[in-house]
Design a protein around this motif. Structure first.
Motif, PDB file in Angstrom:
ATOM      1  N   THR A   1       0.854  -1.187   0.000  1.00  0.00           N
ATOM      2  CA  THR A   1       0.000   0.000   0.000  1.00  0.00           C
ATOM      3  C   THR A   1       0.890   1.238   0.000  1.00  0.00           C
ATOM      4  OG1 THR A   1      -1.417  -1.234   1.510  1.00  0.00           O
ATOM      5  CG2 THR A   1      -1.935   1.099   1.212  1.00  0.00           C
TER       6      THR A   1
ATOM      7  N   ARG B   1       0.862   5.248   0.603  1.00  0.00           N
ATOM      8  CA  ARG B   1       0.105   6.394   1.105  1.00  0.00           C
ATOM      9  C   ARG B   1       0.945   7.639   0.924  1.00  0.00           C
ATOM     10  NH1 ARG B   1      -5.214   5.691   1.448  1.00  0.00           N
ATOM     11  NH2 ARG B   1      -5.770   3.786   2.515  1.00  0.00           N
TER      12      ARG B   1
ATOM     13  N   ASP C   1      -2.911  11.581  -0.251  1.00  0.00           N
ATOM     14  CA  ASP C   1      -3.947  10.928   0.567  1.00  0.00           C
ATOM     15  C   ASP C   1      -4.212  11.736   1.828  1.00  0.00           C
ATOM     16  OD1 ASP C   1      -4.265   8.437  -0.973  1.00  0.00           O
ATOM     17  OD2 ASP C   1      -2.156   8.171  -0.465  1.00  0.00           O
TER      18      ASP C   1
ATOM     19  N   LYS D   1     -10.250  16.069   1.591  1.00  0.00           N
ATOM     20  CA  LYS D   1      -8.850  15.704   1.876  1.00  0.00           C
ATOM     21  C   LYS D   1      -8.593  15.671   3.384  1.00  0.00           C
ATOM     22  CE  LYS D   1      -5.974  16.299  -1.061  1.00  0.00           C
ATOM     23  NZ  LYS D   1      -5.825  15.304  -2.124  1.00  0.00           N
TER      24      LYS D   1
ATOM     25  N   VAL E   1      -6.739   8.873   6.992  1.00  0.00           N
ATOM     26  CA  VAL E   1      -6.070   8.434   5.751  1.00  0.00           C
ATOM     27  C   VAL E   1      -6.240   6.924   5.575  1.00  0.00           C
ATOM     28  CG1 VAL E   1      -3.811   8.163   4.631  1.00  0.00           C
ATOM     29  CG2 VAL E   1      -4.405  10.334   5.711  1.00  0.00           C
TER      30      VAL E   1
ATOM     31  N   SER F   1      -9.524   5.975   4.101  1.00  0.00           N
ATOM     32  CA  SER F   1      -9.886   6.497   2.770  1.00  0.00           C
ATOM     33  C   SER F   1      -9.239   5.661   1.681  1.00  0.00           C
ATOM     34  CB  SER F   1      -9.393   7.936   2.599  1.00  0.00           C
ATOM     35  OG  SER F   1      -9.577   8.663   3.772  1.00  0.00           O
TER      36      SER F   1
ATOM     37  N   ALA G   1      -7.036   5.121  -1.650  1.00  0.00           N
ATOM     38  CA  ALA G   1      -5.859   5.875  -2.096  1.00  0.00           C
ATOM     39  C   ALA G   1      -6.278   6.948  -3.089  1.00  0.00           C
ATOM     40  CB  ALA G   1      -4.842   4.929  -2.725  1.00  0.00           C
ATOM     41  N   ALA G   2      -5.720   8.145  -2.936  1.00  0.00           N
ATOM     42  CA  ALA G   2      -6.068   9.264  -3.829  1.00  0.00           C
ATOM     43  C   ALA G   2      -5.479   9.013  -5.207  1.00  0.00           C
ATOM     44  CB  ALA G   2      -5.513  10.568  -3.255  1.00  0.00           C
TER      45      ALA G   2
END
Ligand SMILES: Cc1cc2nc3c(=O)[nH]c(=O)nc-3n(C[C@H](O)[C@H](O)[C@H](O)COP(=O)(O)O)c2cc1C
Length: 209
Positions: free
Chosen positions: A2, A4, A83, A115, A184, A187, A189-190
């Protein structure tokens, strides 16, 4: 694995800058808190620090002419694609400083929508710590950022030792970083901003609109 991404925006003018020092402490604490929360998966926390001082002239040009230099573009995209966001402003005249506001003004509309954001500030007096609540938090609310409940303010006495010094600041940093890491981690991932996601139709270009 992952990944971030944390964007860290600091608007300090001093060299060295106490705002940068606070920003680094917050980024390290948030990275550690994120790793604690992802014990079962491998996690890579990428931290991009944006020293607004380095973009001061470009920011003035951007708001005057609309032209964004590649270096400023990279900084704006790092924030939009992160993120989580950590912002640190020095307090000037009981509010955020002009450089901080210029950068937020240069962000594309919607860049901070939803955000997860940690707001922090440094100041010359602890009496102005509530500037985070009456100035920075409403600004973040207007921009639709989700600011964590704990805001971190560091006055000169907070950097010193003693009963109300470093340990108290450390506790506030750990608490705020934990809140940001929680948001974060929850959420998705952006996605990095895609400049070709919303192209202007060719007919419109031909019409010269
Ligand atoms: C023009 C100016 C206005 C300031 N106004 C305030 C203020 O209203 N309240 C406060 O606590 N500190 C004030 N300060 C002090 C700065 O917030 C403080 O020195 C800050 O930590 C500097 O951050 P930096 O080291 O990252 O540049 C002011 C400083 C300057 C230069």
């Amino acid at each position: 694995m992952t990944i971030r991404k944390l964007a860290v925006v600091t608007a300090g003018l001093g060299v060295p800058s106490s705002s940068r020092l606070l920003a680094d402490r917050l980024a390290a604490a948030t990275g550690a808190a994120l790793r604690e929360r992802e014990v079962r998966a491998e996690i890579d926390v990428e931290v991009e620090v944006i020293e607004l001082r380095e973009h001061g002239h470009e920011l003035v040009d951007a708001v005057l002419t609309g032209f964004v230099t590649p270096a400023l573009r990279k900084a704006l995209d790092a924030v939009a694609g992160a993120d989580g966001l950590i912002t640190v402003t020095p307090i000037f005249s009981a509010s955020y400083n002009g450089l901080f506001k210029l950068f937020l003004d240069a962000l594309e509309e919607g860049a901070l929508d939803g955000k997860p954001t940690l707001i922090a500030a440094t100041g010359g007096t602890g009496r102005h710590s509530l500037a985070l609540e009456h100035a920075v938090r409403p600004l973040m609310a207007y921009l639709h950022a989700v600011a964590v409940p704990t805001a971190v303010f560091a006055a000169p006495e907070d950097w010193a030792g003693g009963a109300t010094g470093v340990p108290a600041l450390d506790r506030r940093i750990a608490r705020a970083a934990g809140e940001l890491a929680d948001l974060v981690a929850q959420s998705p991932a952006a996605a990095a901003p895609d400049p070709f996601a919303d192209p202007v139709p060719f007919e419109q270009l031909l019409r010269g609109d």
